[in-house]
Design a protein around this motif. Structure first.
Motif, PDB file in Angstrom:
ATOM      1  N   LEU A  84       0.907  -1.059   0.075  1.00  0.00           N
ATOM      2  CA  LEU A  84      -0.050   0.063  -0.157  1.00  0.00           C
ATOM      3  C   LEU A  84       0.760   1.218   0.085  1.00  0.00           C
ATOM      4  CD1 LEU A  84      -2.666  -1.352   2.548  1.00  0.00           C
ATOM      5  CD2 LEU A  84      -3.156  -0.798   0.282  1.00  0.00           C
ATOM      6  N   VAL A  85       1.892   1.070   0.683  1.00  0.00           N
ATOM      7  CA  VAL A  85       2.895   2.325   0.578  1.00  0.00           C
ATOM      8  C   VAL A  85       3.457   2.562  -0.639  1.00  0.00           C
ATOM      9  CG1 VAL A  85       5.270   3.233   1.591  1.00  0.00           C
ATOM     10  CG2 VAL A  85       3.452   2.164   3.278  1.00  0.00           C
ATOM     11  N   VAL A  86       3.989   1.661  -1.390  1.00  0.00           N
ATOM     12  CA  VAL A  86       4.316   1.665  -2.633  1.00  0.00           C
ATOM     13  C   VAL A  86       3.323   2.308  -3.393  1.00  0.00           C
ATOM     14  CG1 VAL A  86       4.889   0.547  -4.898  1.00  0.00           C
ATOM     15  CG2 VAL A  86       5.974  -0.151  -2.654  1.00  0.00           C
ATOM     16  N   MET A  87       1.990   2.045  -3.627  1.00  0.00           N
ATOM     17  CA  MET A  87       0.768   2.594  -4.274  1.00  0.00           C
ATOM     18  C   MET A  87       0.802   3.945  -3.707  1.00  0.00           C
ATOM     19  SD  MET A  87      -1.704  -0.740  -4.001  1.00  0.00           S
ATOM     20  CE  MET A  87      -2.886  -0.046  -4.882  1.00  0.00           C
ATOM     21  N   MET A  88       0.939   4.295  -2.522  1.00  0.00           N
ATOM     22  CA  MET A  88       0.689   6.007  -2.265  1.00  0.00           C
ATOM     23  C   MET A  88       1.925   6.396  -2.863  1.00  0.00           C
ATOM     24  SD  MET A  88      -0.298   6.096   1.861  1.00  0.00           S
ATOM     25  CE  MET A  88       0.596   4.615   2.449  1.00  0.00           C
ATOM     26  N   LYS A  89       3.092   5.989  -2.942  1.00  0.00           N
ATOM     27  CA  LYS A  89       4.194   6.669  -3.362  1.00  0.00           C
ATOM     28  C   LYS A  89       4.018   7.187  -5.041  1.00  0.00           C
ATOM     29  CE  LYS A  89       8.076   5.089  -0.561  1.00  0.00           C
ATOM     30  NZ  LYS A  89       9.065   4.359  -0.294  1.00  0.00           N
ATOM     31  N   ASP A  90       3.270   5.985  -5.788  1.00  0.00           N
ATOM     32  CA  ASP A  90       2.979   6.226  -7.182  1.00  0.00           C
ATOM     33  C   ASP A  90       1.963   7.238  -7.331  1.00  0.00           C
ATOM     34  OD1 ASP A  90       2.993   5.284 -10.029  1.00  0.00           O
ATOM     35  OD2 ASP A  90       0.891   4.312  -9.483  1.00  0.00           O
ATOM     36  N   GLU A  91       1.039   7.354  -6.431  1.00  0.00           N
ATOM     37  CA  GLU A  91       0.073   8.284  -6.655  1.00  0.00           C
ATOM     38  C   GLU A  91       0.821   9.699  -6.341  1.00  0.00           C
ATOM     39  OE1 GLU A  91      -3.272   8.267  -7.510  1.00  0.00           O
ATOM     40  OE2 GLU A  91      -3.104   6.104  -7.895  1.00  0.00           O
ATOM     41  N   LEU A  92       1.547   9.672  -5.388  1.00  0.00           N
ATOM     42  CA  LEU A  92       2.147  11.080  -5.103  1.00  0.00           C
ATOM     43  C   LEU A  92       3.250  11.399  -6.192  1.00  0.00           C
ATOM     44  CD1 LEU A  92       2.859  13.237  -2.918  1.00  0.00           C
ATOM     45  CD2 LEU A  92       4.495  11.980  -1.963  1.00  0.00           C
ATOM     46  N   GLU A  93       3.984  10.585  -6.850  1.00  0.00           N
ATOM     47  CA  GLU A  93       4.781  11.046  -7.976  1.00  0.00           C
ATOM     48  C   GLU A  93       3.706  11.475  -9.129  1.00  0.00           C
ATOM     49  OE1 GLU A  93       8.175  10.816  -8.612  1.00  0.00           O
ATOM     50  OE2 GLU A  93       8.007  10.566  -6.472  1.00  0.00           O
ATOM     51  N   LYS A  94       2.794  10.736  -9.607  1.00  0.00           N
ATOM     52  CA  LYS A  94       1.927  11.643 -10.379  1.00  0.00           C
ATOM     53  C   LYS A  94       1.241  13.113  -9.803  1.00  0.00           C
ATOM     54  CE  LYS A  94      -0.053   7.087 -11.661  1.00  0.00           C
ATOM     55  NZ  LYS A  94      -1.046   6.062 -11.795  1.00  0.00           N
ATOM     56  N   ILE A  95       1.331  13.122  -8.769  1.00  0.00           N
ATOM     57  CA  ILE A  95       1.106  14.682  -8.284  1.00  0.00           C
ATOM     58  C   ILE A  95       2.128  15.506  -8.677  1.00  0.00           C
ATOM     59  CG2 ILE A  95       0.463  15.963  -6.351  1.00  0.00           C
ATOM     60  CD1 ILE A  95      -1.165  13.630  -5.282  1.00  0.00           C
ATOM     61  N   LYS A  96       3.337  15.013  -8.256  1.00  0.00           N
ATOM     62  CA  LYS A  96       4.384  15.926  -8.333  1.00  0.00           C
ATOM     63  C   LYS A  96       4.815  16.293  -9.804  1.00  0.00           C
ATOM     64  CE  LYS A  96       7.117  14.042  -4.392  1.00  0.00           C
ATOM     65  NZ  LYS A  96       8.602  13.358  -3.693  1.00  0.00           N
ATOM     66  N   GLU A  97       4.536  15.382 -10.487  1.00  0.00           N
ATOM     67  CA  GLU A  97       4.730  15.395 -12.119  1.00  0.00           C
ATOM     68  C   GLU A  97       3.750  16.899 -12.426  1.00  0.00           C
ATOM     69  OE1 GLU A  97       4.130  11.976 -14.207  1.00  0.00           O
ATOM     70  OE2 GLU A  97       5.862  11.039 -13.476  1.00  0.00           O
ATOM     71  N   GLN A  98       2.419  16.786 -11.991  1.00  0.00           N
ATOM     72  CA  GLN A  98       1.629  17.697 -12.495  1.00  0.00           C
ATOM     73  C   GLN A  98       1.810  18.990 -11.559  1.00  0.00           C
ATOM     74  OE1 GLN A  98      -0.129  17.611 -14.797  1.00  0.00           O
ATOM     75  NE2 GLN A  98       0.339  15.333 -15.476  1.00  0.00           N
TER      76      GLN A  98
END
Length: 286
Positions: free
Chosen positions: A267-281
């Motif tokens: 779940l932490v890995v999935m949270m990191k993935d979502e956060l990276e998408k936020i950082k890009e935008q």
């Protein structure tokens, strides 16, 4: 409401003898990186134009282009008659039998055969051009606003996903604690030694405190809420959103290092993935 740094604006105006077209394009940048292209006659107006654009667009890699298309009979380029005649006479001296039409064709291609007369800026004309520039700036501002609305929906979705994943990870907390207790108790039983139960409980509490993620959950929740509050602010807030995502990343990383549980780590890995998408935008936010 947030605005994007990516945008495009265009406006044009037909004057009696020329057509004026203004195009403005912008991409994301840490500051204002402005590049202007315009006829040399308008260069003296560039400083004021730059101030006008910077106040309106604030940040971004901006390309400003002012095009002037002559549609009337007047032109700033004139034939330099004495120079052309001089070229023709020189060529006649070299080739006396040459056709004059051919000599003319060659002469007008020679250096300085054409001269450009510098026009002075017509104040009334510049006022009309200024309205075209204002219109183009308004168009790119609206474009940025629409792009910002799309980004806001994307951020809200990603923030909600992180919040749901965080709550799901916390739901494994009790199971994780019991697993740790069982593992430690089994290890002691295998050693077949007598253990002071009170001391064991004290050490167990101290050990489990190192894996407690309550503080990280609270801080991450606060960061998620603060991110959403900042989205609804009235000022340019791209940099602030970037700082908040950094803090969110720290809490998520700490949760991952403390999890010590397979499902929680996923779940932490999935949270990191979502956060990276936020950082890009976030890089595109004004």
């Amino acid at each position: 409401m947030i605005h994007s740094m990516t945008g495009f604006g265009k406006a044009s105006l037909q004057l009696p003898t020329k057509k004026i077209t203004v195009e403005i394009k912008s991409l994301n940048s840490k500051g204002l990186d402005l590049n202007t292209r315009m006829p040399s006659v308008f260069r003296e107006m560039e400083l004021g134009l730059r101030n006008q654009i910077s106040q309106r667009l604030e940040r971004g890699k901006v390309d400003f282009s002012l095009y002037v298309e002559v549609t009337g009979e007047e032109t700033t380029s004139k034939i330099n008659v004495p120079i052309v005649k001089g070229y023709i006479n020189q060529m006649k001296a070299v080739i006396p039998t040459a056709d004059e039409t051919e000599l003319m064709k060659m002469a007008v291609r020679m250096p300085d055969a054409l001269k450009t007369e510098r026009d002075e800026i017509d104040e009334n004309e510049w006022k009309q051009i200024q309205t075209v520039i204002d219109e183009a700036l308004e168009n790119i501002a609206n474009f940025r606003k629409d792009e910002g609305a799309s980004l806001e929906k994307e951020f809200q979705l990603r923030i909600a996903n992180i919040n749901n994943l965080m709550n799901e990870a916390v739901s494994y907390d009790a199971e994780r604690i019991e697993t740790v207790k069982t593992r430690l108790r089994t290890a002691l039983d295998e050693l077949k030694i007598n253990v002071d139960e009170n001391r064991f409980e004290q050490e167990l509490i101290f050990y489990l405190e190192k894996y407690d993620i309550t503080e990280e959950k609270v801080r991450l929740g606060n960061h998620l809420n603060y991110f959403l509050e900042t989205l609804n602010g009235t000022e340019a807030n791209g940099r602030k959103l970037g700082f908040i995502t950094q803090e969110m990343g720290r809490e998520i990383n700490t949760m991952g290092s403390k999890s010590n549980h397979t499902e929680m780590q996923k779940l932490v890995v999935m949270m990191k993935d979502e956060l990276e998408k936020i950082k890009e935008q976030v890089l595109n936010v004004l």
